[in-house]
Scaffold this active site. Structure first.
Site, short mmCIF file in Angstrom:
data_model
loop_
_atom_site.label_atom_id
_atom_site.label_comp_id
_atom_site.label_asym_id
_atom_site.label_seq_id
_atom_site.Cartn_x
_atom_site.Cartn_y
_atom_site.Cartn_z
N ASP A 12 0.86 -1.19 0.00
CA ASP A 12 0.00 0.00 0.00
C ASP A 12 0.89 1.24 0.00
O ASP A 12 2.10 1.16 0.25
CB ASP A 12 -0.90 0.00 1.25
CG ASP A 12 -1.84 1.20 1.27
OD1 ASP A 12 -2.49 1.46 0.24
OD2 ASP A 12 -1.90 1.90 2.29
N SER A 13 0.27 2.39 -0.26
CA SER A 13 1.01 3.65 -0.20
C SER A 13 1.46 3.95 1.23
O SER A 13 2.32 4.79 1.44
CB SER A 13 0.12 4.78 -0.71
OG SER A 13 -1.10 4.78 0.02
N CYS A 75 -3.74 -0.98 -2.17
CA CYS A 75 -4.05 0.44 -2.39
C CYS A 75 -5.02 0.60 -3.56
O CYS A 75 -4.74 0.14 -4.68
CB CYS A 75 -2.73 1.14 -2.69
SG CYS A 75 -2.90 2.88 -3.04
N THR A 77 -5.74 3.28 -5.11
CA THR A 77 -5.17 4.18 -6.12
C THR A 77 -4.22 3.41 -7.04
O THR A 77 -4.28 3.54 -8.26
CB THR A 77 -4.46 5.36 -5.42
OG1 THR A 77 -5.38 5.96 -4.49
CG2 THR A 77 -3.99 6.39 -6.40
N GLU A 166 -5.29 9.45 9.20
CA GLU A 166 -3.86 9.41 9.55
C GLU A 166 -3.58 10.20 10.83
O GLU A 166 -2.70 9.86 11.59
CB GLU A 166 -3.00 9.99 8.41
CG GLU A 166 -3.07 9.20 7.11
CD GLU A 166 -2.02 8.09 7.04
OE1 GLU A 166 -1.03 8.16 7.76
OE2 GLU A 166 -2.23 7.15 6.25
N CYS A 198 -11.31 3.06 -0.81
CA CYS A 198 -10.03 3.58 -0.29
C CYS A 198 -9.70 2.80 0.97
O CYS A 198 -10.60 2.51 1.78
CB CYS A 198 -10.15 5.07 0.01
SG CYS A 198 -8.72 5.76 0.85
N HIS A 200 -8.45 3.57 3.69
CA HIS A 200 -8.66 4.21 5.00
C HIS A 200 -10.13 4.25 5.43
O HIS A 200 -10.42 4.44 6.61
CB HIS A 200 -8.15 5.65 4.95
CG HIS A 200 -6.66 5.75 4.91
ND1 HIS A 200 -5.92 5.18 3.90
CD2 HIS A 200 -5.79 6.36 5.74
CE1 HIS A 200 -4.64 5.44 4.12
NE2 HIS A 200 -4.53 6.15 5.22
#
Ligand code: DGL
Length: 281
Positions: A12-13, A75, A77, A166, A198, A200
């Site tokens: 993941d990012s 991820c 994205t 975050e 996403c 998160h």
């Protein structure tokens, strides 16, 4: 019976992919897992396709150098923008989170609109709606079409939600206000289900449900991806042999301590065996 005892690679990012890692661990308790979080270069959600592809390739090659049998791009994205490129280049099967999430949405939808929320890059790529419309066409072909004539996919970028998570703003008034700001126009389109596109967003699921109503069907792409990975390993004789608890290794590109601290929030338990890799920087 065929087996494959190599680990599964998940990247993941940053930390967010731990929500996917958690689901994989839940349904594949014996598999060895290697996670890479690109904490030095997060977020990916506001970067260009070229950059996201380059980062994703570097990480996949790193995981493959560790001997993984498959790579999971946790991820959204990366999955939206880099999957085709990765599949062309890499020597092991590559999984993304878009297809499993999109397919589940088509399956559970009552035939009304489908809503998808994600980062700006994911939404701009239209990766979710592409798969959703493809799936709907398959239904058309086999007579199972159930969608209304004015059916549409409502795609909404919610870029501020990642930094809120975050920063640990998980239950604050300001987070509720932002969720309201993003989701109010989505609710007006009366979606039949909502895809959390996403890594998160599953952390904010309760607040999101408060906004969209408790009876909204929520699709967590991480859960669907974990199921797809299990199914693939079973079908291809690639599960780990034996029933010993799977090992876990974590790699990050920056700030190991922050990863451990915040990562616990995503994983719901302590994180051990974390190392820094700075070869990409
Ligand atoms: N992991 C990203 C995703 O699922 C969110 C964080 C980022 O923008 O890098 O799209």
């Amino acid at each position: 019976m065929k087996y494959n005892n190599s680990p599964i690679g998940i990247f993941d990012s940053g930390l967010g992919g731990l929500t996917v890692f958690k689901e994989v661990r839940k349904i594949l308790p014996y598999e060895d897992l290697i996670y890479f979080g690109d904490t030095a270069r997060v977020p990916y959600g506001n970067k260009s396709k070229e950059t996201i592809l380059r980062y994703s390739m570097e990480i996949s090659k790193f995981l493959i150098s560790k001997g993984v049998k498959i790579v999971v791009a946790a991820c959204n994205t990366s999955s939206s923008l880099a999957l085709d490129g990765l599949r062309k280049e890499e020597s092991v099967p590559i999984f993304g989170v878009i297809e499993p999430g999109a397919k589940k949405a088509v399956e559970v939808s009552s035939g009304g609109n489908i809503a998808v929320i994600g980062t700006s890059a994911t939404i701009k790529s239209r990766a979710y709606s592409r798969v959703i419309y493809e799936e709907i066409n398959v239904l058309k072909g086999n007579g199972g079409y159930k969608f209304k004539n004015d059916f549409k996919v409502i795609e909404k970028a919610c870029p501020l939600l990642v930094p809120f998570v975050e920063e640990g703003f998980l239950n604050e008034e300001i987070t509720k206000k932002i969720i309201n700001y993003y989701l109010n126009p989505v609710i007006c389109e009366k979606p039949s289900c909502l895809v959390l596109g996403c890594t998160h967003y599953p952390i904010l699921k309760d607040l999101i449900l408060e906004e969209v109503g408790q009876d909204m069907q929520i699709i967590d792409s991480g859960i669907e991806t974990a199921k797809a990975v299990k199914c693939f390993l079973e079908k291809n004789g690639m599960l780990k042999d034996g029933a010993t608890k799977g090992s876990e290794l974590f790699f990050v590109s920056d700030d190991l301590e922050k990863f451990k601290e915040l990562g616990e929030r995503f994983l719901g338990r302590k994180i051990e065996n974390v190392s820094i890799v700075n070869q990409f920087l």
